[in-house]
Design a protein around this motif. Sequence first.
Motif, PDB file in Angstrom:
ATOM      1  N   VAL A   1      55.970   7.745  26.183  1.00  0.00           N
ATOM      2  CA  VAL A   1      57.201   6.967  26.256  1.00  0.00           C
ATOM      3  C   VAL A   1      58.214   7.581  25.309  1.00  0.00           C
ATOM      4  CG1 VAL A   1      58.297   4.757  25.776  1.00  0.00           C
ATOM      5  CG2 VAL A   1      56.096   4.828  26.941  1.00  0.00           C
ATOM      6  N   GLN A   2      59.300   8.075  25.887  1.00  0.00           N
ATOM      7  CA  GLN A   2      60.369   8.617  25.065  1.00  0.00           C
ATOM      8  C   GLN A   2      61.479   7.592  24.983  1.00  0.00           C
ATOM      9  OE1 GLN A   2      61.685  12.665  25.695  1.00  0.00           O
ATOM     10  NE2 GLN A   2      60.318  12.798  27.443  1.00  0.00           N
ATOM     11  N   GLY A   3      61.976   7.399  23.799  1.00  0.00           N
ATOM     12  CA  GLY A   3      63.085   6.472  23.656  1.00  0.00           C
ATOM     13  C   GLY A   3      63.780   6.788  22.368  1.00  0.00           C
ATOM     14  N   ASP A   4      65.071   6.831  22.429  1.00  0.00           N
ATOM     15  CA  ASP A   4      65.839   7.194  21.256  1.00  0.00           C
ATOM     16  C   ASP A   4      65.556   6.212  20.121  1.00  0.00           C
ATOM     17  OD1 ASP A   4      67.584   8.731  19.836  1.00  0.00           O
ATOM     18  OD2 ASP A   4      69.126   8.723  21.394  1.00  0.00           O
ATOM     19  N   VAL A   5      65.868   6.655  18.924  1.00  0.00           N
ATOM     20  CA  VAL A   5      65.704   5.810  17.747  1.00  0.00           C
ATOM     21  C   VAL A   5      66.368   4.460  17.979  1.00  0.00           C
ATOM     22  CG1 VAL A   5      66.148   5.697  15.288  1.00  0.00           C
ATOM     23  CG2 VAL A   5      65.916   7.908  16.395  1.00  0.00           C
ATOM     24  N   GLY A   6      65.636   3.388  17.752  1.00  0.00           N
ATOM     25  CA  GLY A   6      66.231   2.061  17.875  1.00  0.00           C
ATOM     26  C   GLY A   6      66.203   1.496  19.282  1.00  0.00           C
ATOM     27  N   SER A   7      65.578   2.206  20.228  1.00  0.00           N
ATOM     28  CA  SER A   7      65.597   1.727  21.613  1.00  0.00           C
ATOM     29  C   SER A   7      64.553   0.635  21.852  1.00  0.00           C
ATOM     30  CB  SER A   7      65.379   2.894  22.581  1.00  0.00           C
ATOM     31  OG  SER A   7      64.123   3.483  22.359  1.00  0.00           O
ATOM     32  N   GLY A   8      63.701   0.408  20.861  1.00  0.00           N
ATOM     33  CA  GLY A   8      62.750  -0.696  20.984  1.00  0.00           C
ATOM     34  C   GLY A   8      61.395  -0.303  21.550  1.00  0.00           C
TER      35      GLY A   8
ATOM     36  N   GLY B   1      69.518   7.705  12.637  1.00  0.00           N
ATOM     37  CA  GLY B   1      69.092   6.490  13.335  1.00  0.00           C
ATOM     38  C   GLY B   1      68.715   5.341  12.412  1.00  0.00           C
ATOM     39  N   ARG B   2      68.691   5.597  11.084  1.00  0.00           N
ATOM     40  CA  ARG B   2      68.407   4.503  10.142  1.00  0.00           C
ATOM     41  C   ARG B   2      69.603   3.567  10.034  1.00  0.00           C
ATOM     42  NH1 ARG B   2      64.317   4.228  11.343  1.00  0.00           N
ATOM     43  NH2 ARG B   2      64.442   6.156  12.491  1.00  0.00           N
ATOM     44  N   VAL B   3      70.807   4.038  10.392  1.00  0.00           N
ATOM     45  CA  VAL B   3      71.947   3.124  10.395  1.00  0.00           C
ATOM     46  C   VAL B   3      72.323   2.812  11.839  1.00  0.00           C
ATOM     47  CG1 VAL B   3      72.858   3.768   8.129  1.00  0.00           C
ATOM     48  CG2 VAL B   3      73.618   5.025  10.160  1.00  0.00           C
ATOM     49  N   GLY B   4      73.255   1.901  12.002  1.00  0.00           N
ATOM     50  CA  GLY B   4      73.656   1.522  13.357  1.00  0.00           C
ATOM     51  C   GLY B   4      72.637   0.601  13.994  1.00  0.00           C
TER      52      GLY B   4
ATOM     53  N   THR C   1      75.886  11.049  19.986  1.00  0.00           N
ATOM     54  CA  THR C   1      74.761  10.327  19.406  1.00  0.00           C
ATOM     55  C   THR C   1      73.641  10.251  20.433  1.00  0.00           C
ATOM     56  OG1 THR C   1      75.774   8.259  20.144  1.00  0.00           O
ATOM     57  CG2 THR C   1      76.107   8.879  17.841  1.00  0.00           C
ATOM     58  N   ASP C   2      73.777  10.999  21.520  1.00  0.00           N
ATOM     59  CA  ASP C   2      72.755  11.006  22.562  1.00  0.00           C
ATOM     60  C   ASP C   2      71.625  11.954  22.158  1.00  0.00           C
ATOM     61  OD1 ASP C   2      71.195  11.656  24.792  1.00  0.00           O
ATOM     62  OD2 ASP C   2      72.815  11.152  26.177  1.00  0.00           O
ATOM     63  N   GLY C   3      70.478  11.366  21.890  1.00  0.00           N
ATOM     64  CA  GLY C   3      69.343  12.147  21.404  1.00  0.00           C
ATOM     65  C   GLY C   3      68.942  13.279  22.335  1.00  0.00           C
ATOM     66  N   PHE C   4      69.101  13.078  23.651  1.00  0.00           N
ATOM     67  CA  PHE C   4      68.698  14.135  24.575  1.00  0.00           C
ATOM     68  C   PHE C   4      69.643  15.324  24.499  1.00  0.00           C
ATOM     69  CE2 PHE C   4      65.958  10.924  26.267  1.00  0.00           C
ATOM     70  CZ  PHE C   4      64.850  11.660  26.644  1.00  0.00           C
ATOM     71  N   VAL C   5      70.925  15.043  24.400  1.00  0.00           N
ATOM     72  CA  VAL C   5      71.903  16.134  24.271  1.00  0.00           C
ATOM     73  C   VAL C   5      71.612  16.919  22.993  1.00  0.00           C
ATOM     74  CG1 VAL C   5      74.339  16.678  23.950  1.00  0.00           C
ATOM     75  CG2 VAL C   5      73.662  14.855  25.539  1.00  0.00           C
ATOM     76  N   ILE C   6      71.350  16.187  21.920  1.00  0.00           N
ATOM     77  CA  ILE C   6      71.071  16.825  20.640  1.00  0.00           C
ATOM     78  C   ILE C   6      69.807  17.678  20.720  1.00  0.00           C
ATOM     79  CG2 ILE C   6      70.404  16.341  18.252  1.00  0.00           C
ATOM     80  CD1 ILE C   6      72.378  13.953  18.387  1.00  0.00           C
ATOM     81  N   ALA C   7      68.799  17.145  21.364  1.00  0.00           N
ATOM     82  CA  ALA C   7      67.550  17.890  21.478  1.00  0.00           C
ATOM     83  C   ALA C   7      67.736  19.186  22.262  1.00  0.00           C
ATOM     84  CB  ALA C   7      66.495  17.018  22.148  1.00  0.00           C
ATOM     85  N   GLU C   8      68.512  19.133  23.345  1.00  0.00           N
ATOM     86  CA  GLU C   8      68.749  20.339  24.137  1.00  0.00           C
ATOM     87  C   GLU C   8      69.469  21.391  23.303  1.00  0.00           C
ATOM     88  OE1 GLU C   8      67.794  21.008  27.195  1.00  0.00           O
ATOM     89  OE2 GLU C   8      67.344  19.064  28.110  1.00  0.00           O
TER      90      GLU C   8
END
Length: 698
Positions: A296-303, A588-591, A622-629
Amino acid sequence: MASDSLSSLPLNRLKGVGPAAAEKLTKLGLHNLEDLLFHLPFRYEDRTRITPIGSLRPETGVVIEGEVMAADVVFGRRRSLLCKVADGTGMVTLRFYHFTAAQKNNLERGRPIRVYGEPRPGAAGLEFYHPEYQIAHGHQPLPPLEKALTPVYPTTDGVSQKTLRNLTTQALAYLQAHPPRELIPSTLLDQSGLPSLTDALTKLHNPRPDDPVNLLLEGQHPAVQRLVMEEMVAHQLGMLQKRAGQKAFHAPRLTGTTLFDRLQASLPFALTGAQQRVIAELMKDMGQPHPMLRLVQGDVGSGKTLVAAAAALAAIEAGYQVALMAPTELLAEQHRDNFRQWLSPLGIEVHWLAGSLGAKARRETNAALADGSANIVVGTHALFQDAVQFHRLGLTIIDEQHRFGVQQRLALREKGRFETRHGVQVPHQLVLTATPIPRTLAMSVYGDLDTSVIDEMPPGRKPIDTLVLPEGRRPQVIERINDACQAGTQAYWVCTLIEESEELQAQAAEATYEELQAALPDLTVELVHGRMKAKEKAERMARFSSGQAQLLIATTVIEVGVDVPNATLMVMENAERLGLAQLHQLRGRVGRGGEQSYCLLLYKSPLSLTGKQRLAVMRDTTDGFVIAEEDLKLRGPGEWLGTRQTGDLAFRIADLVRDEALMEPARNVADRLLQECPSLVDPLLRRWLKGGQDYADI
Ligand code: ADP
Ligand code: MG
């Protein structure tokens, strides 16, 4: 000839390879003809054309042909042998600092000579320094010029280019006479126009002068793509096989939702659509009599934690045990506390197992796991120690899988392995990651897992506003922290010094702590770093979580798991030195609350061009997937994944970034090949996956 005859022919079958040479070739990973042919050039030299001396310019790699005019030893600053060569259009000098008397004598006036090298401006006009050359013997003419481009191979001490070329030429001759079996049927390679394996290899080792060398070297030529395709297909087949092997095990059907429904009813919020969808995917898997293997992939804070809880409760409801493992004690504690908060009202005790746990408590937990009275345990690596035995482990959950190796995931699974009447039973496996994994990597590293993506954030979150600032703005940044904290919110200051030693990191954090405490006398400042005892760390974190402290100075130990919604400002020092994925995690610790949050990235000038690009990526998305690419492109897969898993990516020819576009087609070919020509699977795996260690441990 057998189809895999190339790999069964050791190199000492070739002319010129004795035991000593064979040993040196082994160091290059070359054992047989197939290895040799897959050892590709990293550049080519054009020795097919002669350049008139009169039109030489300083440039790389040219051939000249002429007559030796003179060869003299001169004693300048360094003793050197100077040889003049003329061809009627001009004269040029060859300069040697190391030479023998025989060499000098050989360069006899009037002899035809052919020279290959790089002319550079020198004392006597254009000069060749230590060029390669051939000289005619007696009245014989020079041998004919090369017809193909000359390959240059990666090599090590003791194995010369000449040796490699000579051996490769012999291997190519063998290849032409005994073409290897095509292991990917042409029907599956469709109309892509990729050449046969034999043609591809011949082209790569011996391209014609008019072949597009750049395409060959950059992997864009069909000859390279042919090999990449086959390697990727083999890799995917390995994954498919591994997965089929795992799925062949039995697993308990876990379908109950009563407990989770009760948990859900007690939550102050509703699940997001994405959480519901992913939970449904998990429940479907766990309802099968075969093990789930889901990432399960989910950005920081996605629950993700709640999604994990849904799976855990299904297992517990069916009378099975659950183990949740996290890579750091801090993160594991966070999960433990979350689960305790959610599960205690349901009458479920959450057990704890980590390195810091005392011997007595550890014995008690172990006993409760062994006799089955413990339903769920949360912990760190401590979970797969030998002393830990489960009564009926039905589900393993691993957070931040990329911090563990595949072996560790499997070690935990082994603890729930039983022989049953129907065969071997293993637990379901759920793997969580907050580090979005670029698709190509996901397909190659986690190709044996099904994936779900939580692609939606809980409502009300505002995107974090990120600013990139030079270190010189530190005073204003400190001022800003003061303002934010006076206004009732909280802040992080992350010391991202990259040091091998935790000790140095801790020292740097201590120094910053003192500096900021002095600069911010009205605030309560707290410090955590990796050298602190777990208990002390926890106490300090608790003071920050509860709001007693307004500013938390931390090393990257807070990268994962810390959840303080009131914190709205994060400062990161030396941001240019961290990977983007890590910056994203930290940010991801803030917001996490409803307030607008800010992230200030401080860098030391001057910033390199890639440094600028990287920080700009952080500022712009702030899109984790864009950043990862982007991170993958900038750093390459090895560094991206860390050393733990690069072994899984030991491609011989393919390059995951460069050849990204071929991954999907390769997966499709692999699927069809498995269906339509299963007899080709083994030869393909043998050809490409040397040893296949990773594929044996299912
Ligand atoms: P991560 O995916 O980073 O592990 P967490 O599971 O820690 O995220 O969740 C982040 C925060 O969001 C937690 O405080 C959690 O309780 C909360 N949360 C989870 N799901 C929802 C939701 N559907 N709506 C609102 N808040 C949620
Ligand atoms: Mg989490």
